[in-house]
Design an enzyme around this catalytic site. Structure first.
Site, mmCIF file in Angstrom:
data_model
loop_
_atom_site.group_PDB
_atom_site.id
_atom_site.type_symbol
_atom_site.label_atom_id
_atom_site.label_comp_id
_atom_site.label_asym_id
_atom_site.label_seq_id
_atom_site.Cartn_x
_atom_site.Cartn_y
_atom_site.Cartn_z
ATOM 1 N N GLY A 476 0.825 -1.197 0.000
ATOM 2 C CA GLY A 476 0.000 0.000 0.000
ATOM 3 C C GLY A 476 0.859 1.246 0.000
ATOM 4 O O GLY A 476 0.587 2.209 -0.710
ATOM 5 N N MET A 478 5.176 2.698 1.568
ATOM 6 C CA MET A 478 6.441 2.376 2.224
ATOM 7 C C MET A 478 7.034 3.631 2.831
ATOM 8 O O MET A 478 7.148 4.666 2.171
ATOM 9 C CB MET A 478 7.407 1.754 1.214
ATOM 10 C CG MET A 478 8.798 1.496 1.767
ATOM 11 S SD MET A 478 8.750 0.341 3.168
ATOM 12 C CE MET A 478 10.228 0.847 4.046
ATOM 13 N N GLU A 479 7.469 3.529 4.097
ATOM 14 C CA GLU A 479 7.807 4.689 4.914
ATOM 15 C C GLU A 479 9.232 5.198 4.752
ATOM 16 O O GLU A 479 9.758 5.861 5.664
ATOM 17 C CB GLU A 479 7.597 4.339 6.393
ATOM 18 C CG GLU A 479 8.540 3.260 6.938
ATOM 19 C CD GLU A 479 7.999 1.857 6.873
ATOM 20 O OE1 GLU A 479 8.464 0.974 7.615
ATOM 21 O OE2 GLU A 479 7.065 1.638 6.070
ATOM 22 N N HIS A 512 -0.533 6.345 8.652
ATOM 23 C CA HIS A 512 0.303 5.180 8.980
ATOM 24 C C HIS A 512 1.759 5.460 8.636
ATOM 25 O O HIS A 512 2.664 5.247 9.452
ATOM 26 C CB HIS A 512 -0.221 3.965 8.205
ATOM 27 C CG HIS A 512 0.508 2.692 8.476
ATOM 28 N ND1 HIS A 512 -0.001 1.705 9.289
ATOM 29 C CD2 HIS A 512 1.716 2.226 8.044
ATOM 30 C CE1 HIS A 512 0.845 0.695 9.339
ATOM 31 N NE2 HIS A 512 1.901 0.994 8.579
ATOM 32 N N GLU A 513 2.006 5.956 7.427
ATOM 33 C CA GLU A 513 3.385 6.154 6.980
ATOM 34 C C GLU A 513 4.057 7.314 7.699
ATOM 35 O O GLU A 513 5.267 7.254 7.975
ATOM 36 C CB GLU A 513 3.411 6.372 5.464
ATOM 37 C CG GLU A 513 2.793 5.248 4.650
ATOM 38 C CD GLU A 513 3.330 3.872 5.017
ATOM 39 O OE1 GLU A 513 4.528 3.754 5.363
ATOM 40 O OE2 GLU A 513 2.550 2.904 4.962
ATOM 41 N N HIS A 516 5.369 6.218 10.990
ATOM 42 C CA HIS A 516 6.621 5.478 10.850
ATOM 43 C C HIS A 516 7.852 6.384 10.897
ATOM 44 O O HIS A 516 8.953 5.910 11.192
ATOM 45 C CB HIS A 516 6.643 4.728 9.516
ATOM 46 C CG HIS A 516 6.078 3.349 9.587
ATOM 47 N ND1 HIS A 516 6.467 2.429 10.539
ATOM 48 C CD2 HIS A 516 5.172 2.716 8.776
ATOM 49 C CE1 HIS A 516 5.821 1.286 10.325
ATOM 50 N NE2 HIS A 516 5.028 1.438 9.272
ATOM 51 N N GLU A 535 5.250 -1.798 12.891
ATOM 52 C CA GLU A 535 3.952 -1.862 12.217
ATOM 53 C C GLU A 535 2.779 -1.809 13.177
ATOM 54 O O GLU A 535 1.735 -1.239 12.850
ATOM 55 C CB GLU A 535 3.876 -3.117 11.345
ATOM 56 C CG GLU A 535 4.944 -3.193 10.258
ATOM 57 C CD GLU A 535 4.854 -2.034 9.264
ATOM 58 O OE1 GLU A 535 3.847 -1.301 9.281
ATOM 59 O OE2 GLU A 535 5.794 -1.872 8.468
#
Length: 1081
Positions: A476, A478-479, A512-513, A516, A535
């Protein structure tokens, strides 16, 4: 990293229809003209059986053929075989498509033969395990005829020779066994009082490779990388060089690091204080993806050195490492190059110490053409003009970080940007045609970045933050630190056509990212066994942050469903602890699952609820400050929280029970009204126990420290904190003495914030049922949804009857809230799918009638618009989707009219955006509508709408259309390969599609694992979703045999074990509950 969302991933415990055996000529099927027909006479041509292109299945054919368990075709009622049948055990008889097992007489098959052959002619399908050149051990059992000859007796000569060989073997074994000073073990013969020495492997050139382990040694560690890369987007190759500053932590003659798929052309090393570089030998050991540098004289402890490596490779065709992607711009195909390194793919782009604990700083230089831009983690410091019209971009030196967070992109991209109050430049990048979809992501990112800086009390440490939408992207998002990459659907948003759910998803992924950037980037887990520290925290924070700054997006219901899904997986024997040992690349990939993400987040929610939000915040801020720019283990988090004031219990001891053991508890509640006490007991909850595995028994030693929350009939006001009480259950049993008199009911696990389920003994259960009937609003939306979920889950394990679970739904004629309605519909539809796909159509009809008896009035009150709050709009979308799926009322008529309006106008604005998936699905039921959708899919620029169209097309009942979708995606034609899991998942839930999805996976397995990593979330989704409809012992045997036959050890994947367990659970559910279901309906 955020995993992709499967739009139709709600199916659980659905059984498969019976599938015919035989081969499908996919390419011939795709080329078939609409008017072309094929005779079905029961035979098989040299090109295989053709598939009837209309799958409007006759009712009697479905009942009599598709759904039988095939007991007379392959008798697996006994212990199922673990290996394929041998060639002399079966016969394949083409005329009737039968498998005859030795020991079954010809007459044993006659009863089913007429129905079986008739159905084969009607549908024109015959599914059997396909043969392929690399799987002869499996296919031979089905394709070769048995000789039929009686067994011949061995000659006397053969017997004598055999006996002689046996005597020699026994003699040698005895001599070895009785050798003096020798202990004979399964490892071999070892002298006593000696230690075993490591066996060193051989490098590719035949020399001894100096390091035997998967994990790198600590003798030499990296301090800084100076990396230069030149991707050529014409030749699809790249060249590069890296100078790694090393620190020797002990004297050594070897430097071991990672490299995979790189051709290293030159290697030198020099002491840091000297410019005299010396050529060194490079050895490679492919199984561990490692290289070793042989150094003479030895590196000295405490000294620094510079290792110089020059290399070249092809841009990857997959989705990991340094890979190529393509898109259309002004009717031309454009190429870009991007990276995806997590978890173990930085080694595919440059030689490096590719483990999280080997943090270092990076200076990155990218050589590019004039028409491209380049991006990396840090801001660009300078651009230099080179020969041949090339340019070199040099980026600032990075902060100390792990290799998996390094990123770079070379492409033609456009951006929008804005600067925060603290001077951070936030930019959104996408391909030029999608600039109009970037603005919401920029707005959301600005708000979220400020929220996280305030909540963590730590400033974002970089000068810029780029968020980039990539056309081809497996996950979905990537951080990567300072350069976050997204799948386009997870970042781009167009207000005019997108649904409110699209907006919620985009915001959640961004949240979410960005989380991170602190949890994962600033503080990183030491090894992948503690991936949940990255995560789990990011998943928790995405919901927590949206509740704070985007309350209108109402994410509470979505977080609740997330917890249900985590518990569904965690209630299986194939689950694993949150923190679990891993070593190989496949094992590391498998950690990116719902246990690390959703269970990790659920544990943190439970902890925050128990500690209080203030104390929880103080604990994680302390954790981040104590360990920034470092690596941590599981216990480091608990130690930081325990240092906070007002933490008066042992957090470490409590959380160890949740992170170091598999599963979760069921708490049984008994109310003693006479003694005014509550009796508690706990045990591990499993939907299926394995007699050979003591840990799967309810009487196992599994115990959790459970922070229980509860309220009673005497004080049940959610708004009064004193009414919600807590109790820490540490032991197997416990007793709560109630202070309030005359308590008639108790409700545990308030708002389902605890990661456990509750089993009420019958008396309390009946009281709560009465409460729901008389005043269901006495319990919160989340508690009503949790009550429904727990009941059906308990019924699946046999702890209550399915009739008791179904009785709970009777109150729902009065229900109008999203969370409980959606949960009840899901649970009822699971049962419908079970019986429908077993061919019990009369029972399925009765189940359907019950669903609309309960929800019909609520459906009838829905309007085809976008009005209302998010939860109201989401409820409307769910109800109308169900209504159209079952042809209820005027739903199909209304959806068809809207589809026709859109088809005539080509303007998406004429459709209510929340309901487009339902409208597309109805429109795709006929060939004309499906073809129109396919055309629009290839012309639209909005990924959210394209995803809904793909979902609708994958629900088609036309086999030719389904196979076309699958092949186009896998071959990366008009549909991107990243969509294949969604297509297969959606198709496998339909009556016709489930016949094709699993067969397609078997036929194309080699291409699937070539495109995607075997242990990845993508492959896990494909395996589990395409087999989740199977319910017979025959299918269980088929799936197990298929994976056992593969040479790539895929049978060892956790996803395979989970898929097999789901099939067993499906079988178990039908055996235990079918009779009760028939009686209740």
């Amino acid at each position: 990293m955020a995993v992709p969302t499967i739009l139709d991933g709600q199916g659980l415990f659905s059984l498969e229809p019976r599938r015919f055996r035989g081969n499908i000529n996919y390419e011939r099927l795709r080329q078939k003209k609409p008017e072309e027909t094929f005779p079905f006479d029961g035979g098989i041509s040299d090109q295989g059986l053709w598939i009837y292109e209309r799958a409007q299945l006759p009712r009697n054919m479905i009942e009599n053929s598709m759904f039988e368990e095939e007991p007379d075709i392959v008798d697996l009622a006994k212990e199922p075989r673990l290996h394929p049948l041998e060639p002399d055990e079966v016969e394949y008889e083409p005329h009737s498509s039968r498998l005859l097992v030795r020991g079954l007489g010809e007459h044993d098959l006659e009863d089913d033969e007429e129905d079986y052959e008739s159905s084969a002619r009607l549908l024109g399908m015959s599914f059997m395990n396909r043969s392929s050149n690399h799987r002869n051990n499996m296919s031979g059992a089905y394709n070769r005829e048995a000789s039929g000859e009686p067994c011949s007796f061995s000659s006397a000569r053969t017997v004598i020779i055999g006996a002689f060989v046996v005597v020699i073997i026994l003699s040698i074994a005895m001599v070895v066994y009785f050798l003096p000073k020798c202990t004979f073990t399964k490892e071999g013969c070892h002298k006593k009082n000696t230690t075993l020495t490591l066996i060193y492997p051989l490098a590719t050139n035949g020399q001894v490779f100096p390091w035997p382990k998967m994990r790198l040694p600590n003798a030499v560690v990296p301090m800084h990388y100076d990396l230069t890369l030149h991707p050529n987007l014409t030749t699809m190759k790249f060249t590069g060089s890296v100078q790694i500053t090393l620190l020797a932590k002990e004297d050594t003659n070897n430097i071991t690091l990672h490299s995979y798929g790189l051709k290293i052309s030159k290697a030198t090393i020099a002491p840091r204080a000297s410019n005299q570089a010396k050529d060194v030998q490079v050895l490679e050991y492919l199984p561990h993806q490692q290289i070793a540098i042989k150094v003479n004289p030895a590196l000295l402890n405490g000294k620094k050195y510079t290792l110089n490596l020059e290399f070249a490779a092809n841009l990857s065709d997959g989705f990991s490492g340094f890979y190529k992607s393509s898109y259309q711009n002004k009717n031309k195909t454009r190429i870009l190059a991007a990276t995806q390194f997590e978890p173990t793919s930085a080694r595919k782009a440059f030689p490096c110490f590719d483990e999280p604990a080997f943090k270092a700083t990076f200076t990155i230089k990218i050589i590019r053409d004039a028409e491209h831009i380049s991006l990396s983690n840090m801001q660009k410091d300078a651009t230099t003009s080179l020969d041949n019209g090339l340019f070199q971009d040099t980026f600032a030196e990075s902060l100390n970080m792990s290799t998996y967070l390094v990123a770079f992109i070379v492409a033609e991209l456009k951006n929008v940007c804005q600067e925060t109050e603290s001077g951070i430049l936030v930019s959104i990048y996408a391909v030029p045609d999608k600039m109009d979809q970037m603005h919401y992501a920029l707005e959301a990112s600005m708000k979220l970045l400020k929220f996280y800086e305030d909540f963590f009390n730590i400033s974002y440490p970089l000068k810029k933050l780029d968020l980039v939408a990539l056309p081809d992207f497996e996950a979905g998002a990537m951080e990567n630190w300072g350069l976050i990459t997204f799948r386009e659907i997870a970042l781009l948003y167009k207000e005019e056509t997108a649904s409110v759910l699209d907006k919620q998803i985009v915001t959640l992924v961004i949240a979410h990212e960005l989380a991170h950037q602190w949890f994962g980037n600033l503080v990183t887990m030491e090894w992948w066994n503690d991936l949940w520290l990255n995560e789990g925290f990011a998943t928790f924070m995405e919901y927590f942050s949206l509740e704070k700054i985007f309350p209108e997006l109402e994410v509470a219901d979505r977080f609740l469903r997330t917890r249900f899904e985590a518990m569904e997986k965690d209630s299986m024997n194939s689950s694993h602890p949150v923190s679990t040992p891993v070593e190989t690349a496949e094992q590391i990939d498998e950690m990116f699952d719902s246990v690390s993400y959703e269970k990790g987040a659920s544990i943190l929610l439970m902890l925050k609820d128990y500690l209080s939000e203030t104390v929880f915040q103080q604990g994680i801020v302390r954790y981040l400050n104590e360990h920034k720019y470092q690596n941590t283990k599981n216990e480091d988090l608990w130690n930081s929280i325990m240092k906070v004031k007002n933490v008066d219990f042992n957090v470490k001891e409590m959380l160890k029970t949740w992170t170091l053991q598999t599963g979760f508890p069921v708490v049984t509640i008994k109310l003693d009204k006479t003694g005014n006490k509550i009796h508690l007991s706990q045990e591990r909850f499993l939907r299926m126990s394995i007699s050979q595995d003591p840990s799967s028994s309810p009487n196992s030693s599994h115990l959790w420290h459970i922070p229980l929350t509860y309220m009673t009939s005497s004080c049940s006001n959610y708004g009064q904190p004193k009414c919600i009480k807590t109790w820490l259950l540490k032991n197997k049993t416990d007793i709560i003495d109630l202070k309030e008199p005359n308590v008639t009911w108790v409700k545990f696990n308030i708002n389902m914030n605890g990661y456990y389920i509750v089993h009420y003994e019958r008396e309390i259960l009946m009281e709560l049922l009465g409460l729901l009937q008389s005043n269901h609003l006495a319990l919160s939306d989340q508690d009503r949804a949790g009550f429904i979920n727990n009941a059906f889950v308990l019924a699946s394990a046999g702890k209550i009857s399915v009739q008791q679970a179904l009785s709970i739904t009777k109150y729902m004629k009065n229900e109008s809230s999203n969370a409980p309605t959606a949960e009840a519909l899901l649970q009822l539809r699971k049962i419908y799918w079970l019986v429908q796909k077993r061919g019990m159509l009369q029972l399925a009809d009765r189940m359907e009638k019950y669903i609309f008896t309960i929800f019909g009035d609520l459906i009838n009150h829905q309007v085809w618009s976008n009005s209302g709050s998010l939860s109201e709009r989401q409820l409307r979308a769910t109800l109308l989707s169900v209504a159209c799926d079952y042809n209820y009322g005027t739903c199909v008529q209304n959806a068809s009219e809207l589809f026709n309006n859109w088809e005539n106008s080509k303007n998406l604005s004429v459709l209510p955006s929340d309901l487009t998936m339902t409208i597309y699905t109805v429109g795709a039921r006929d060939d004309k509508g499906w073809t129109f959708l396919h055309q629009m899919y290839n012309t639209l620029q909005t990924e959210a709408e394209k995803s809904k169209m793909l979902h609708a097309m994958a629900k088609s009942s036309n086999p030719r259309e389904l196979i076309r979708l699958m092949q186009e995606s896998l071959q990366h034609e008009t549909i991107r390969a990243q969509e294949i899991p969604s297509i297969l998942s959606t198709a496998s839930k339909t009556l016709v599609g489930c016949l094709f999805a699993w067969d397609f996976v078997k036929e194309n397995w080699d291409n699937i694992v070539k495109k995607f990593q075997p242990g990845s979330f993508t492959v896990e989704t494909i395996i589990i979703q395409t087999t989740s409809q199977f319910s017979t012992k025959t299918r269980l045997f088929e799936v197990q045999t298929f994976f056992d036959s593969l040479k790539d050890k895929s049978s060892q994947l956790r996803a395979v074990q989970e898929a097999l367990e789901v099939i067993r659970l499906n079988i178990q559910w039908m055996e235990k509950n079918l009779k009760s279901l028939e009686e209740w309906l």
